[in-house]
Scaffold this motif. Sequence first.
Motif, mmCIF file in Angstrom:
data_model
loop_
_atom_site.group_PDB
_atom_site.id
_atom_site.type_symbol
_atom_site.label_atom_id
_atom_site.label_comp_id
_atom_site.label_asym_id
_atom_site.label_seq_id
_atom_site.Cartn_x
_atom_site.Cartn_y
_atom_site.Cartn_z
ATOM 1 N N CYS A 20 0.647 -1.336 -0.041
ATOM 2 C CA CYS A 20 -0.024 0.087 -0.226
ATOM 3 C C CYS A 20 0.928 1.208 -0.089
ATOM 4 O O CYS A 20 0.472 2.151 -0.816
ATOM 5 N N GLU A 21 1.933 1.274 0.725
ATOM 6 C CA GLU A 21 2.727 2.300 0.904
ATOM 7 C C GLU A 21 3.494 2.694 -0.341
ATOM 8 O O GLU A 21 3.845 3.816 -1.010
ATOM 9 N N ALA A 22 4.066 1.392 -0.909
ATOM 10 C CA ALA A 22 4.951 1.546 -2.295
ATOM 11 C C ALA A 22 4.146 1.971 -3.443
ATOM 12 O O ALA A 22 4.416 2.674 -4.276
ATOM 13 N N LEU A 23 2.792 1.630 -3.349
ATOM 14 C CA LEU A 23 1.796 2.138 -4.431
ATOM 15 C C LEU A 23 1.329 3.494 -4.268
ATOM 16 O O LEU A 23 0.851 4.004 -5.097
ATOM 17 N N GLY A 24 1.451 4.055 -3.025
ATOM 18 C CA GLY A 24 1.118 5.364 -2.629
ATOM 19 C C GLY A 24 -0.295 5.273 -2.635
ATOM 20 O O GLY A 24 -1.101 6.514 -3.195
ATOM 21 N N LEU A 25 -0.906 4.409 -2.377
ATOM 22 C CA LEU A 25 -2.400 4.313 -2.249
ATOM 23 C C LEU A 25 -2.982 5.545 -1.154
ATOM 24 O O LEU A 25 -2.476 5.672 -0.030
ATOM 25 N N THR A 26 -4.284 6.056 -1.342
ATOM 26 C CA THR A 26 -4.847 6.881 -0.545
ATOM 27 C C THR A 26 -6.673 6.332 -0.567
ATOM 28 O O THR A 26 -6.896 5.735 -1.701
ATOM 29 N N GLY A 27 -7.241 6.811 0.236
ATOM 30 C CA GLY A 27 -8.815 6.791 0.153
ATOM 31 C C GLY A 27 -9.260 5.171 0.482
ATOM 32 O O GLY A 27 -8.997 4.588 1.167
ATOM 33 N N LYS A 28 -9.779 4.681 -0.572
ATOM 34 C CA LYS A 28 -10.641 3.160 -0.532
ATOM 35 C C LYS A 28 -9.873 2.410 -1.306
ATOM 36 O O LYS A 28 -9.490 2.702 -2.474
ATOM 37 N N VAL A 29 -9.993 1.120 -1.095
ATOM 38 C CA VAL A 29 -9.437 0.100 -1.671
ATOM 39 C C VAL A 29 -10.644 -1.017 -1.571
ATOM 40 O O VAL A 29 -10.841 -1.456 -0.593
ATOM 41 N N ILE A 30 -10.781 -1.647 -2.571
ATOM 42 C CA ILE A 30 -11.912 -2.605 -2.730
ATOM 43 C C ILE A 30 -11.276 -4.033 -2.602
ATOM 44 O O ILE A 30 -10.093 -4.376 -3.351
ATOM 45 N N LEU A 31 -11.892 -4.941 -1.838
ATOM 46 C CA LEU A 31 -11.294 -6.093 -1.504
ATOM 47 C C LEU A 31 -12.663 -7.270 -1.461
ATOM 48 O O LEU A 31 -13.772 -6.681 -1.173
ATOM 49 N N PRO A 32 -12.229 -8.652 -1.329
ATOM 50 C CA PRO A 32 -13.281 -9.249 -1.424
ATOM 51 C C PRO A 32 -13.821 -9.445 0.010
ATOM 52 O O PRO A 32 -13.074 -9.223 1.087
ATOM 53 N N ALA A 33 -15.154 -9.462 0.246
ATOM 54 C CA ALA A 33 -15.993 -9.580 1.862
ATOM 55 C C ALA A 33 -15.488 -10.996 2.342
ATOM 56 O O ALA A 33 -15.406 -10.847 3.349
ATOM 57 N N PHE A 34 -15.102 -11.971 1.614
ATOM 58 C CA PHE A 34 -14.718 -13.196 2.030
ATOM 59 C C PHE A 34 -13.098 -13.496 1.840
ATOM 60 O O PHE A 34 -12.559 -13.764 0.839
ATOM 61 N N THR A 35 -12.358 -12.900 2.683
ATOM 62 C CA THR A 35 -10.931 -13.066 3.052
ATOM 63 C C THR A 35 -10.594 -13.329 4.469
ATOM 64 O O THR A 35 -11.592 -12.937 5.228
ATOM 65 N N PHE A 36 -9.347 -13.531 4.615
ATOM 66 C CA PHE A 36 -8.768 -13.463 5.944
ATOM 67 C C PHE A 36 -8.786 -12.222 6.631
ATOM 68 O O PHE A 36 -8.466 -11.211 5.849
ATOM 69 N N ILE A 37 -9.128 -11.959 7.795
ATOM 70 C CA ILE A 37 -9.249 -10.569 8.407
ATOM 71 C C ILE A 37 -7.947 -10.031 8.296
ATOM 72 O O ILE A 37 -7.862 -8.532 7.850
ATOM 73 N N ALA A 38 -6.626 -10.501 8.124
ATOM 74 C CA ALA A 38 -5.299 -9.615 7.877
ATOM 75 C C ALA A 38 -5.399 -8.944 6.729
ATOM 76 O O ALA A 38 -4.626 -7.866 6.515
#
Length: 166
Positions: A20-38
């Motif tokens: 996330c840091e290397a990509l310079g992300l900000t705001g929102k990131v979409i991810l699956p609702a079905f995943t490990f909490i980490a």
Amino acid sequence: MRVRHIVCVTNATLGLVMACEALGLTGKVILPAFTFIATAQALSWAKLEPVFCDVDPATHQITAERVAPLIDAETSAILAVNLWGDACPAAPLQALADRHGLKLFFDSAHAMGCEIGGVPVGNFGSMEVFSFHATKVFSTVEGGCIATNDDALAARLRNIRSSYGA
């Protein structure tokens, strides 16, 4: 196709934070609702807002069709998760990300040794993060790595990982 850069990390969760840091992300990131909490925890640690996307009920993977309605002006990336020794449909996700100017990266903790169309995982999106935890296919008890084909991104990841800079 061989991955050009492998950056070893303490574990996949910290690898995702570094991504996330290397990509310079900000705001929102979409991810699956079905995943490990980490997966979501890493986004929160990176001060990003996780946006949960429904998964295909048969594959448990996110798809471009399910991600598209969730994209808004605050979205900076899609974090796909390759589950159960299977992989997401990477090409449609990449096309969607490209159309909206988003980064695409993968939590591939469960995907060591998988392929998409004959191409090994590790070669998709900006980068893929792998886990070597005891519960994964490839286990070293703990640890992980980040795979990328982007020279500049690999250099940023190595700099972030080091306490002393590059």
